[in-house]
Design a protein around this motif. Structure first.
Motif, mmCIF file in Angstrom:
data_model
loop_
_atom_site.group_PDB
_atom_site.id
_atom_site.type_symbol
_atom_site.label_atom_id
_atom_site.label_comp_id
_atom_site.label_asym_id
_atom_site.label_seq_id
_atom_site.Cartn_x
_atom_site.Cartn_y
_atom_site.Cartn_z
ATOM 1 N N GLN A 151 -3.016 -10.409 7.281
ATOM 2 C CA GLN A 151 -3.606 -10.468 5.947
ATOM 3 C C GLN A 151 -3.243 -11.801 5.298
ATOM 4 O OE1 GLN A 151 -2.026 -6.859 4.009
ATOM 5 N NE2 GLN A 151 -4.116 -6.329 3.467
ATOM 6 N N SER A 175 3.299 -0.465 -0.269
ATOM 7 C CA SER A 175 1.924 -0.938 -0.074
ATOM 8 C C SER A 175 0.952 0.054 -0.698
ATOM 9 C CB SER A 175 1.629 -1.097 1.424
ATOM 10 O OG SER A 175 2.526 -2.017 2.012
ATOM 11 N N TYR A 176 0.007 -0.480 -1.467
ATOM 12 C CA TYR A 176 -0.961 0.335 -2.197
ATOM 13 C C TYR A 176 -2.381 -0.067 -1.811
ATOM 14 C CZ TYR A 176 3.184 0.844 -5.197
ATOM 15 O OH TYR A 176 4.454 1.073 -5.673
ATOM 16 N N SER A 177 -3.208 0.915 -1.587
ATOM 17 C CA SER A 177 -4.640 0.699 -1.423
ATOM 18 C C SER A 177 -5.303 1.139 -2.721
ATOM 19 C CB SER A 177 -5.176 1.514 -0.234
ATOM 20 O OG SER A 177 -6.567 1.370 -0.117
ATOM 21 N N PHE A 208 -1.324 -9.547 -3.609
ATOM 22 C CA PHE A 208 -2.563 -8.795 -3.409
ATOM 23 C C PHE A 208 -3.388 -9.522 -2.353
ATOM 24 C CE2 PHE A 208 -3.363 -11.804 -6.779
ATOM 25 C CZ PHE A 208 -4.656 -12.259 -6.591
ATOM 26 N N SER A 209 -4.186 -8.767 -1.608
ATOM 27 C CA SER A 209 -4.858 -9.308 -0.431
ATOM 28 C C SER A 209 -6.103 -10.100 -0.795
ATOM 29 C CB SER A 209 -5.232 -8.174 0.529
ATOM 30 O OG SER A 209 -6.099 -7.246 -0.100
ATOM 31 N N ARG A 213 -7.473 -6.409 5.024
ATOM 32 C CA ARG A 213 -7.755 -5.189 4.263
ATOM 33 C C ARG A 213 -7.755 -5.544 2.780
ATOM 34 N NH1 ARG A 213 -3.646 -2.959 7.958
ATOM 35 N NH2 ARG A 213 -4.742 -1.979 9.704
ATOM 36 N N TYR A 215 -8.320 -5.066 -1.469
ATOM 37 C CA TYR A 215 -7.760 -4.212 -2.519
ATOM 38 C C TYR A 215 -6.443 -3.598 -2.075
ATOM 39 C CZ TYR A 215 -11.813 -4.941 -5.396
ATOM 40 O OH TYR A 215 -12.783 -5.538 -6.170
ATOM 41 N N ASN A 216 -5.667 -4.379 -1.331
ATOM 42 C CA ASN A 216 -4.303 -3.999 -0.956
ATOM 43 C C ASN A 216 -3.314 -4.753 -1.830
ATOM 44 O OD1 ASN A 216 -4.093 -3.328 2.637
ATOM 45 N ND2 ASN A 216 -5.255 -2.327 1.045
ATOM 46 N N HIS A 218 0.990 -5.370 -2.187
ATOM 47 C CA HIS A 218 2.308 -5.193 -1.576
ATOM 48 C C HIS A 218 3.379 -5.628 -2.564
ATOM 49 C CE1 HIS A 218 0.390 -4.568 2.326
ATOM 50 N NE2 HIS A 218 -0.274 -5.702 2.161
ATOM 51 N N GLU A 255 -4.345 5.187 -1.885
ATOM 52 C CA GLU A 255 -3.354 5.528 -0.867
ATOM 53 C C GLU A 255 -2.143 4.628 -1.047
ATOM 54 O OE1 GLU A 255 -4.923 5.346 3.072
ATOM 55 O OE2 GLU A 255 -2.953 5.456 4.039
ATOM 56 N N MET A 256 -0.960 5.132 -0.722
ATOM 57 C CA MET A 256 0.241 4.313 -0.833
ATOM 58 C C MET A 256 1.261 4.775 0.199
ATOM 59 S SD MET A 256 1.968 5.844 -4.336
ATOM 60 C CE MET A 256 3.532 5.004 -4.079
#
Length: 270
Positions: A151, A175-177, A208-209, A213, A215-216, A218, A255-256
């Motif tokens: 990423q 980590s969050y989606s 953030f990405s 991936r 909308y991730n 960290h 998701e996290m």
């Protein structure tokens, strides 16, 4: 034909009406708390949240359990190769290197910093694609891992400056989606939330990405040990306003998960 309801039936109807009205009121109240209006802008969200002149790459490798030592030695040799390249000095640096202790077992994460943005990444890729020594290291690594993911990330501008830590610590990466379109709202809330923890030394990095991936997010935290992590997190919940920030951001998450990591011997941050 007329239908007559008894007293008990009338009470049921009244209760249903009350429940319906109460539910509607609650929904309206919740919407006022959790829904934020994001104003249209001519600027990209990444420009509003970060400095695009510095890009971070996060490599996630799942290595075979029986070859951990060989895999870590391969990464160490790769790090040394990057350091030996004069044209990459002061522009490509390893920030941290970890293996996962709790969470996804047999996994390693490596965080690199590219000063100069995507231009520097293009330069790095051009060099590695034509270098035989690097190609041998890459081929060797391919025999040691089961899966790899890369990423490109941007650092949140409101996060404290990334500083190397010592002596030995543990790190937690949370980590969050996120739901698409919610990154600005996440940033707005965490710009306030980080104030509740920035006086402590545990806030290591927030990203953030950009590529990979999407909308991730960290968040990487640094702790002396697991018990210190427990004490620090409990202290944050006792701070007035922290619970409100959490309440605003939880509805944005799809998701996290979290992983506890330990630094490799050659990680710049310990």
């Amino acid at each position: 034909m007329a239908i007559h309801l008894g007293n008990s039936s009338n009470k049921i109807v009244q209760n249903l009406r009350h429940l319906s009205t109460t539910s509607a009121k609650n929904d309206a109240w919740l919407s006022k708390i959790f829904v934020r209006k994001i104003e249209p802008t001519k600027e990209s969200h990444s420009r509003m949240l970060s400095d695009k002149e510095v890009i971070y790459s996060l490599q996630t490798h799942n290595y075979r359990p029986d070859v951990k030592a060989a895999y870590l030695n391969n990464v160490k040799n790769t790090v040394e190769w990057v350091k030996s390249q004069e044209q990459l000095k002061n522009s490509v640096n390893l920030v941290g290197s970890w293996t996962v202790n709790v969470g996804d077992q047999d996994q390693a994460l490596h965080l690199w910093k590219f000063t100069g943005g995507f231009h520097q990444i293009d330069k790095f890729n051009s060099l590695t694609d034509t270098n035989e020594e690097y190609e041998k290291l890459r081929e060797e690594q391919g025999k040691l891992v089961r899966a790899r993911h890369l990423q490109y990330l941007l650092a949140f501008s409101y996060w404290p400056q990334i500083l190397a830590r010592e002596p030995k610590n543990i790190y937690e990466i949370r980590s969050y989606s996120l739901k698409p379109g919610t990154m600005i709202e996440w940033g707005n809330n965490w710009a306030r939330a980080i104030n509740f923890r920035k006086n402590n030394d545990e806030a290591f990095a927030g990203f953030f990405s950009q590529v990979g991936r999407l909308y991730n997010v960290h968040h990487i935290w640094c702790y002396e040990n697991l018990n210190k992590r427990k004490e620090t997190r409990e202290s944050a919940w006792r701070s007035p306003g922290w619970d409100e920030c959490v309440a605003y951001t939880v509805p944005l998450i799809r998701e996290m998960h979290c992983r506890i990591m330990v630094p490799t011997d050659y990680s710049p941050t310990q």
